[in-house]
Design a protein around this motif. Structure first.
Motif, PDB file in Angstrom:
ATOM      1  N   MET A 157       0.851  -1.182   0.000  1.00  0.00           N
ATOM      2  CA  MET A 157       0.000   0.000   0.000  1.00  0.00           C
ATOM      3  C   MET A 157       0.895   1.243   0.000  1.00  0.00           C
ATOM      4  SD  MET A 157      -3.078   1.141   2.545  1.00  0.00           S
ATOM      5  CE  MET A 157      -2.270   1.043   4.111  1.00  0.00           C
ATOM      6  N   ASN A 158       0.644   2.134  -0.918  1.00  0.00           N
ATOM      7  CA  ASN A 158       1.413   3.368  -1.027  1.00  0.00           C
ATOM      8  C   ASN A 158       0.740   4.486  -0.238  1.00  0.00           C
ATOM      9  OD1 ASN A 158       3.371   2.280  -2.770  1.00  0.00           O
ATOM     10  ND2 ASN A 158       2.013   2.541  -4.503  1.00  0.00           N
ATOM     11  N   LEU A 159       1.478   5.564  -0.058  1.00  0.00           N
ATOM     12  CA  LEU A 159       0.912   6.754   0.575  1.00  0.00           C
ATOM     13  C   LEU A 159      -0.043   7.435  -0.401  1.00  0.00           C
ATOM     14  CD1 LEU A 159       4.117   8.171   2.270  1.00  0.00           C
ATOM     15  CD2 LEU A 159       2.152   7.129   3.408  1.00  0.00           C
ATOM     16  N   ASP A 160      -1.158   7.893   0.098  1.00  0.00           N
ATOM     17  CA  ASP A 160      -2.181   8.555  -0.718  1.00  0.00           C
ATOM     18  C   ASP A 160      -1.610   9.848  -1.286  1.00  0.00           C
ATOM     19  OD1 ASP A 160      -4.382  10.098  -1.625  1.00  0.00           O
ATOM     20  OD2 ASP A 160      -5.705   9.138  -0.176  1.00  0.00           O
ATOM     21  N   PRO A 161      -1.479   9.974  -2.608  1.00  0.00           N
ATOM     22  CA  PRO A 161      -0.888  11.180  -3.194  1.00  0.00           C
ATOM     23  C   PRO A 161      -1.728  12.436  -2.985  1.00  0.00           C
ATOM     24  CG  PRO A 161      -1.726   9.741  -4.923  1.00  0.00           C
ATOM     25  CD  PRO A 161      -1.847   8.989  -3.629  1.00  0.00           C
ATOM     26  N   VAL A 162      -3.027  12.279  -2.787  1.00  0.00           N
ATOM     27  CA  VAL A 162      -3.876  13.453  -2.531  1.00  0.00           C
ATOM     28  C   VAL A 162      -3.511  14.061  -1.180  1.00  0.00           C
ATOM     29  CG1 VAL A 162      -6.248  14.258  -2.175  1.00  0.00           C
ATOM     30  CG2 VAL A 162      -5.756  12.573  -3.952  1.00  0.00           C
ATOM     31  N   ILE A 163      -3.280  13.232  -0.199  1.00  0.00           N
ATOM     32  CA  ILE A 163      -2.941  13.706   1.155  1.00  0.00           C
ATOM     33  C   ILE A 163      -1.466  14.051   1.270  1.00  0.00           C
ATOM     34  CG2 ILE A 163      -2.868  13.065   3.603  1.00  0.00           C
ATOM     35  CD1 ILE A 163      -5.262  11.227   3.067  1.00  0.00           C
ATOM     36  N   HIS A 164      -0.624  13.378   0.511  1.00  0.00           N
ATOM     37  CA  HIS A 164       0.821  13.459   0.713  1.00  0.00           C
ATOM     38  C   HIS A 164       1.433  14.844   0.486  1.00  0.00           C
ATOM     39  CE1 HIS A 164       4.631  11.600   1.476  1.00  0.00           C
ATOM     40  NE2 HIS A 164       5.139  12.060   0.356  1.00  0.00           N
TER      41      HIS A 164
END
Length: 101
Positions: free
Chosen positions: A1-8
């Motif tokens: 699972m990757n970090l959410d790019p919207v939140i990142h």
């Protein structure tokens, strides 16, 4: 699972973090707390709203227009998942420094 790019994005992460600690926050409070401009907050809150993470409510206090932000249930869950993923990443044991220091 990757970090959410919207939140990142750093500013979006700060907005999400601040809103996670509140039921709802006035636009000016968020802006001043994060020390960002109106336009920066507007841009990032619109992106978070488009993702379904933030709900934006407009109204009046007396005759003055106001805007309030809050995390949606989906946004609250996305932020919790993001924080859990960060903990997984930073919770890994450190390897020994190859320089021997």
């Amino acid at each position: 699972m990757n970090l959410d790019p919207v939140i990142h994005a750093p500013t979006r992460l700060q907005i999400m973090s601040l809103l996670a600690a509140a039921t709802e926050a006035e636009f000016a409070f968020v802006r001043d707390s994060l020390e960002i401009s109106d336009s920066v907050l507007s841009k990032h809150s619109a992106a978070l709203e488009a993702a379904g993470y933030v709900e934006i409510r407009k109204g009046y206090v007396g005759k003055r227009p106001r805007t309030w932000l809050k995390l949606s249930p989906q946004g609250r869950q996305a932020f919790a998942d993001y924080v859990d993923r960060l903990r997984q990443i930073v919770g890994r044991p450190l390897t020994e420094d190859p320089r021997g220091t």
